[in-house]
Motif scaffolding. Structure first.
Motif, PDB file in Angstrom:
ATOM      1  N   TYR A   1       0.843  -1.123  -0.146  1.00  0.00           N
ATOM      2  CA  TYR A   1       0.093   0.039   0.083  1.00  0.00           C
ATOM      3  C   TYR A   1       0.882   1.238   0.048  1.00  0.00           C
ATOM      4  O   TYR A   1       2.152   1.223   0.678  1.00  0.00           O
ATOM      5  CB  TYR A   1      -0.941   0.003   1.129  1.00  0.00           C
ATOM      6  N   ASN A   2       0.406   2.438  -0.357  1.00  0.00           N
ATOM      7  CA  ASN A   2       1.084   3.561  -0.350  1.00  0.00           C
ATOM      8  C   ASN A   2       0.985   4.202   1.305  1.00  0.00           C
ATOM      9  O   ASN A   2       2.059   4.885   1.480  1.00  0.00           O
ATOM     10  CB  ASN A   2       0.236   4.627  -1.154  1.00  0.00           C
ATOM     11  N   ASN A   3      -0.065   3.769   1.764  1.00  0.00           N
ATOM     12  CA  ASN A   3      -0.121   4.751   3.196  1.00  0.00           C
ATOM     13  C   ASN A   3      -0.939   3.260   4.046  1.00  0.00           C
ATOM     14  O   ASN A   3      -2.101   3.055   3.751  1.00  0.00           O
ATOM     15  CB  ASN A   3      -1.039   5.927   3.277  1.00  0.00           C
ATOM     16  N   VAL A   4      -0.367   3.256   5.300  1.00  0.00           N
ATOM     17  CA  VAL A   4      -1.022   2.280   6.041  1.00  0.00           C
ATOM     18  C   VAL A   4      -1.111   2.667   7.520  1.00  0.00           C
ATOM     19  O   VAL A   4      -1.090   2.159   8.352  1.00  0.00           O
ATOM     20  CB  VAL A   4      -0.177   0.873   6.210  1.00  0.00           C
ATOM     21  N   GLU A   5      -1.587   4.140   7.538  1.00  0.00           N
ATOM     22  CA  GLU A   5      -1.800   4.776   8.923  1.00  0.00           C
ATOM     23  C   GLU A   5      -2.776   4.013   9.601  1.00  0.00           C
ATOM     24  O   GLU A   5      -3.856   3.863   9.309  1.00  0.00           O
ATOM     25  CB  GLU A   5      -2.085   6.228   8.358  1.00  0.00           C
ATOM     26  N   GLY A   6      -2.559   3.622  10.796  1.00  0.00           N
ATOM     27  CA  GLY A   6      -3.430   3.026  11.934  1.00  0.00           C
ATOM     28  C   GLY A   6      -3.109   1.603  11.774  1.00  0.00           C
ATOM     29  O   GLY A   6      -3.952   0.829  12.550  1.00  0.00           O
ATOM     30  N   LEU A   7      -2.334   0.954  10.873  1.00  0.00           N
ATOM     31  CA  LEU A   7      -2.320  -0.522  10.508  1.00  0.00           C
ATOM     32  C   LEU A   7      -1.143  -0.841  11.502  1.00  0.00           C
ATOM     33  O   LEU A   7      -0.027  -0.099  11.361  1.00  0.00           O
ATOM     34  CB  LEU A   7      -1.970  -0.892   9.068  1.00  0.00           C
ATOM     35  N   VAL A   8      -1.035  -1.812  12.495  1.00  0.00           N
ATOM     36  CA  VAL A   8      -0.044  -2.303  13.169  1.00  0.00           C
ATOM     37  C   VAL A   8       0.330  -3.781  13.001  1.00  0.00           C
ATOM     38  O   VAL A   8      -0.558  -4.599  12.665  1.00  0.00           O
ATOM     39  CB  VAL A   8      -0.239  -1.907  14.657  1.00  0.00           C
TER      40      VAL A   8
ATOM     41  N   PHE B   1       8.968  -1.093   4.375  1.00  0.00           N
ATOM     42  CA  PHE B   1       9.207  -0.462   3.083  1.00  0.00           C
ATOM     43  C   PHE B   1       9.726  -1.550   2.236  1.00  0.00           C
ATOM     44  O   PHE B   1      10.607  -2.524   2.618  1.00  0.00           O
ATOM     45  CB  PHE B   1      10.327   0.622   3.136  1.00  0.00           C
ATOM     46  N   LYS B   2       9.455  -1.251   0.909  1.00  0.00           N
ATOM     47  CA  LYS B   2       9.844  -2.122  -0.304  1.00  0.00           C
ATOM     48  C   LYS B   2      11.400  -2.174  -0.200  1.00  0.00           C
ATOM     49  O   LYS B   2      11.928  -3.389  -0.734  1.00  0.00           O
ATOM     50  CB  LYS B   2       9.057  -1.837  -1.250  1.00  0.00           C
ATOM     51  N   GLY B   3      12.008  -0.959  -0.221  1.00  0.00           N
ATOM     52  CA  GLY B   3      13.392  -0.842  -0.387  1.00  0.00           C
ATOM     53  C   GLY B   3      13.727  -0.687  -1.702  1.00  0.00           C
ATOM     54  O   GLY B   3      14.903  -0.723  -2.181  1.00  0.00           O
ATOM     55  N   ASP B   4      12.578  -0.285  -2.839  1.00  0.00           N
ATOM     56  CA  ASP B   4      13.137  -0.287  -4.265  1.00  0.00           C
ATOM     57  C   ASP B   4      13.125   1.438  -4.435  1.00  0.00           C
ATOM     58  O   ASP B   4      12.820   1.855  -5.688  1.00  0.00           O
ATOM     59  CB  ASP B   4      11.902  -1.065  -4.990  1.00  0.00           C
ATOM     60  N   GLY B   5      12.795   2.253  -3.307  1.00  0.00           N
ATOM     61  CA  GLY B   5      12.844   3.782  -3.678  1.00  0.00           C
ATOM     62  C   GLY B   5      11.457   4.275  -4.134  1.00  0.00           C
ATOM     63  O   GLY B   5      11.206   5.547  -4.193  1.00  0.00           O
ATOM     64  N   SER B   6      10.363   3.396  -3.925  1.00  0.00           N
ATOM     65  CA  SER B   6       9.135   3.896  -4.383  1.00  0.00           C
ATOM     66  C   SER B   6       8.336   4.472  -3.108  1.00  0.00           C
ATOM     67  O   SER B   6       7.423   5.180  -3.244  1.00  0.00           O
ATOM     68  CB  SER B   6       8.267   2.990  -5.178  1.00  0.00           C
ATOM     69  N   GLY B   7       8.841   4.141  -1.942  1.00  0.00           N
ATOM     70  CA  GLY B   7       7.993   4.626  -0.736  1.00  0.00           C
ATOM     71  C   GLY B   7       7.072   3.718  -0.413  1.00  0.00           C
ATOM     72  O   GLY B   7       6.287   4.199   0.502  1.00  0.00           O
ATOM     73  N   LYS B   8       6.447   2.594  -1.241  1.00  0.00           N
ATOM     74  CA  LYS B   8       5.392   1.826  -0.925  1.00  0.00           C
ATOM     75  C   LYS B   8       5.794   0.961   0.536  1.00  0.00           C
ATOM     76  O   LYS B   8       6.976   0.571   0.498  1.00  0.00           O
ATOM     77  CB  LYS B   8       5.100   0.861  -2.375  1.00  0.00           C
ATOM     78  N   LEU B   9       4.518   0.559   1.054  1.00  0.00           N
ATOM     79  CA  LEU B   9       5.032  -0.270   2.074  1.00  0.00           C
ATOM     80  C   LEU B   9       4.531  -1.714   1.767  1.00  0.00           C
ATOM     81  O   LEU B   9       3.498  -2.046   1.213  1.00  0.00           O
ATOM     82  CB  LEU B   9       4.141   0.091   3.408  1.00  0.00           C
TER      83      LEU B   9
END
Length: 320
Positions: free
Chosen positions: A43-50, A70-78
């Motif tokens: 996801y791009n944003n998982v605010e509230g997910l633990v 983070f995926k670690g590919d520089g995309s910023g996706k989680l």
């Protein structure tokens, strides 16, 4: 059989290692005694997910979130790691939907299973992730346009009030006060007129009743006259009128065709010319009789021979 001290120590150490491994995995959300599969989504944003957040299918808890990073590919996706009970099967085309669990926040993941006949999802597969709009987001989507409209409306209202203040200056307000005072006088006059009219009606009640009775009698007589007209033999009268019109049409047709004296007079131009000539000659004769009466009337007591005249009125003398 006596167990040696070394065996006891070894068993104790082995048991401790097993308990440590089990406890470590349990704390990570993995249950070694229940078969489960691991899936991944992003996801791009998982605010509230633990971690340890429940994973559900059709509202039933079938697993939990075991990792977020983070995926670690520089995309910023989680990248999200999911552990799901392997007793429930679904295809690789299933979706992992991130949704809000309540009004006060918190997120969870629901697997939307697809039963399309595709290949069954297996341990380590990637599931397409999507985000379900929560109540807060829906409210924000509705309130943002509304807020903009309210701001525009407030600006318009402020401008309107400013214009009203410009229009309603001291002179205008004074005029309004005067108009309201005049309206009050009009209402008082109307009230006085209404009272006078009421008194007039009360004083002439008997005359009004008589007038209404006369109107009623006139209406009754008119109704009676209308009934008599309706009962009259209008059909026979119309029939006679039609016969008269037909006769008149027949006479008119005969006159137009030249039949009868009137028809011949109207149609025979020679007869009309003869009548016109005779009328002219008769007029000339009467004119000549008026001017030369002796030419036409002779009277002598002694038998004198009457004189003769020509066409121009000259006397004709006899030759001896």
């Amino acid at each position: 059989m006596k167990i040696s001290r070394e065996v006891k120590v070894g068993a104790l150490v082995l048991s401790g290692i097993v308990l440590f491994i089990y406890g470590f995995n349990y704390l990570k959300g993995k249950d070694l005694f229940n078969p489960s599969d691991t899936f991944y989504t992003e996801y791009n944003n998982v605010e509230g997910l633990v971690p340890s957040t429940p994973v559900t299918i059709n509202g039933l808890k079938v697993g939990k979130v075991t990792g977020i990073g983070f995926k670690g590919d520089g995309s910023g996706k989680l990248s999200i790691e999911l552990m799901v009970d392997s007793n429930f099967e679904f295809s690789k085309n299933s979706k992992a939907e991130l949704y809000e669990t309540g009004l006060i926040g918190g997120k969870a993941i629901a697997i939307i299973p697809a039963f399309d006949g595709a290949e069954t999802a297996e341990d380590g597969d990637f599931l397409e992730g999507r985000v379900k709009a929560g109540l807060t987001e829906l409210v924000n989507q509705r309130l943002t346009p509304l807020q903009e409209k309210i701001e525009i409306m407030m600006v318009g209202a402020d401008s309107l009030l400013s214009n009203i203040n410009d229009v309603f200056d001291a002179k205008t307000k004074e005029n309004l006060r005067t108009s309201v005072a005049g309206l009050n006088d009009v209402m008082q006059n109307f009230k006085s007129t209404s009272s006078s009219l009421k008194t007039l009606v009360a004083l002439n009640q008997e005359k009004l009743n008589t007038t209404l009775d006369n109107v009623e009698n006139i209406s009754s007589n008119l109704s009676k006259t209308t009934n008599e007209l309706a009962e009259a033999d209008l059909k026979q009268t119309i029939k006679v009128l039609e016969s008269t019109i037909q006769n008149f049409n027949g006479i008119s047709a005969k006159i137009n065709s030249g039949e009868g004296s009137i028809g011949k007079l109207l149609k025979d131009e020679g007869l009309y010319d003869n009548l016109e000539g005779a009328s002219l000659q008769l007029e000339q004769l009467l004119q000549d009789m008026k001017l030369n009466p002796k030419r036409y009337v002779h009277f002598s007591l002694f038998g004198k021979k009457p004189k003769r005249y020509d066409a121009e009125g000259n006397e004709i003398k006899d030759e001896d």
